[in-house]
Structure formats: structure tokens, C-alpha cells
Design an enzyme around this catalytic site. Sequence first.
Site, mmCIF file in Angstrom:
data_model
loop_
_atom_site.group_PDB
_atom_site.id
_atom_site.type_symbol
_atom_site.label_atom_id
_atom_site.label_comp_id
_atom_site.label_asym_id
_atom_site.label_seq_id
_atom_site.Cartn_x
_atom_site.Cartn_y
_atom_site.Cartn_z
ATOM 1 N N LYS A 190 -25.596 -12.735 12.909
ATOM 2 C CA LYS A 190 -24.528 -13.264 12.440
ATOM 3 C C LYS A 190 -23.562 -11.946 11.753
ATOM 4 O O LYS A 190 -23.605 -11.721 10.436
ATOM 5 C CB LYS A 190 -24.539 -14.457 11.323
HETATM 6 C C1 COI Z 1 -19.963 -21.860 11.261
HETATM 7 O O1 COI Z 1 -20.312 -22.671 12.009
HETATM 8 O O2 COI Z 1 -20.087 -22.038 10.023
HETATM 9 C C2 COI Z 1 -19.458 -20.434 11.659
HETATM 10 O O3 COI Z 1 -19.917 -19.543 10.842
HETATM 11 C C3 COI Z 1 -18.523 -20.104 12.374
HETATM 12 C C4 COI Z 1 -17.296 -19.935 11.841
HETATM 13 C C5 COI Z 1 -17.093 -18.497 11.381
HETATM 14 C C6 COI Z 1 -16.127 -20.553 12.121
#
Ligand code: COI
Length: 358
Positions: A190
Site C-alpha cells: 500500500k
Molecule cells: C481503503 O479502502 O481504505 C483505501 O485505502 C482506498 C482509498 C485510498 C480510497
Amino acid sequence: MLKSSDAPTVAADTRSFAFGTAFTDHMVSMAWDADRGWRGMTAGPHAPLVIDPAMIGLHYGQVVFEGLKAFRLPDGVAVFRPEAHAARLRASARRLMMPEVPEADFLAAVDALVGLDQGAIPDDPDVSLYLRPIVFASERTLALRPAREYRFLLMAFLTEAYFGAGQRPVSVWVTTEYSRAVPGGTGAAKTAGNYAGSLMAQEEARAQGCDQVVWVDPVERRWVEEMGGMNLFFVYGSGSSARLVTPPLNGNLLPGVTRDAILRLAPELGIAVSEERVSVEDWRAGCESGEISEVFACGTAARISAVGEVRSDAGGWTVGDGSCGEVTDRLFGALSGVQTGRLPDRHGWLRRVEATGT
Ligand code: COI
């Protein structure tokens, strides 16, 4: 030793909880350097940072982050699966040659921030406190190498359904022009660059009249991988014969914590699960024959969100009747029931946090 500021937590602003906008008053901060490791965790006001313009994180993207949520329960506040998010942050850090935040520090930061800011969470199961931990390379140098200094921050904002109230089914555009991840790349981490690199494809999806982009594999450009920043599930069959299929974690996909929760909750509802590749042709043919009855995306932000329409270079099709299906709905109920303490927490996924300060 954790020091908290005396600043009071603001009362909830119930007017707008659009994703990423309604920040709370506080944040937690900690620093790392090669000689001393992680040190000096403090909780203080959410405030601008003083950073050097030549810091590595800004130029070369040595940045990893997480997203997890705290929910109001009937009798308190709890964070959903913080240990799993701590583990994924460590895995992302390893891939980017960054120091790992120990689980104990991660949990101490979560406890501190949720302790301070939980008064802002309204008594509404659709609104939660989204926690955003981030680690970035803060060393002042433009040498292209892993930094020797880092910062960890944890901030929070109130959020409602990612796709707006009522979670209407989303429409998706299957891109065959852009790739999110490649074998040997950073798709399973991530890291900020994955999201920056997705923006052009997301814009292409918008230009095609769709809400979200769907990524396929970068080699054959036929195997479905993810939707935007979320994992995808396909429902084959219906009623008591419904079974779930999701693409396997092949190194390109982000190992979603919500994805993992669904893989465990579905069998408890009598729904079989398997991790198998699904091609775009299978998706279309399955929807046309009725074999695939529902498709949904999942992630921390959206929780579970139905996919109603698909468009691609090869034409478009509707999933089921285009509305949120019965299996998607049941799984949403099961997941949100555990998250908000309305169903038993059989897996020990909730970490309760007591209020501190005010
Ligand atoms: C999440 O689903 O928490 C993500 O990290 C996606 C987000 C960047 C929209």
C-alpha cells in the site's frame, strides 16, 4: 511515553462526511532514525508539518500507508482488525525498504488517537472514524537510496459510505490501456505511487461515464485483478447454491483486510468461497447466461459495494438486474454487524478503545 495535547475534541460535524474531508482535532506522530529506531510518540493537534523540501519521500515516493476504521458500538467504540492493518503496513514497509512500525507502537498510536477523538463519532452505523497511518522518508537528501530518517503519523476523519448515501451500485470501466501493477512490482504494497499511477485510468473511466476503473493483468490483459483501490468478488449462482469467487493474491493485488474478512464470514453464512482467476470474457458470458448473479467490490473505505454495470472496449453488460443483490446485501449485513457490535465478534476482530482526555 505518550503525551497528549490539552486541545478538546470537536463535536461531530454531521453536515458532511465525504471521504477524506472531515478531519478530527488530533494526530499521533513518531520519528525513526538509523541510530535510535522508533522514538518519541506524541499525540497533539492535527496541524501542518515542517518538512525539508529535499526529503526523499517527496521526491522518490518512499511512502506507505494504511486505512482502518473505528466504529461506535452500542456500548463503546472499537477499531476493526488493527493487528491485520499493522501487519500489512509492515509488509508494505519491507517492500519499500523502510523500517517496520512494531505492532505495539501501531496499536498504542491507534489507542491514543481513538481515545482522544472518539467523542466525534456520531451514533450512526453508516458513519465511522477512518484512521490513516502513514510512514514517509523524511531525510533531507536527494540521493536515490533508502532514507535514514522516517516519520510515522496517524490522523483520522469521519466518513460515511464511500460511494455516497445508500451505496448505489457502481458502474465500472475495464481498462486495457493502463496497468496498476506488474509482476515483481509494488502492487501488493500500500504505497502512494500505486494510487498516483491509478489516477489517469480512473479519469478514463469517468470519461467513459463510469464510476470506477477495473484493472486486468498487465501481461495477457484478460484476467480481472482489482477495482480502483478495492478487491472484487463474483457471486456465482444464487440462493442456497450461491458461491463466491475472488482473484487470488498473485503479488499484483493488495491483500485486502476486508477481502480476508469476507472470505471468513461467507462460509459462516453457508456461502462457499474460492480464489480463482476470472477473465473479462468469463465475466461477460457469466452475466449474460445468468451464471454470475452479482459482483461487488470491497475495501476499508467502501466496505462492500455492488457493481451494477460494466463497460469495456468490447462493449458493455449489466450484472444481474443492475441493483444490489441478495448475497451482497447479506454479506454487507454480516460485516457491518460485526464492525458495529450488533453481531457477535467470533474472530476477535474488534479492539475496544476507551475515551481519554476531551
Ligand atoms: C481503503 O479502502 O481504505 C483505501 O485505502 C482506498 C482509498 C485510498 C480510497
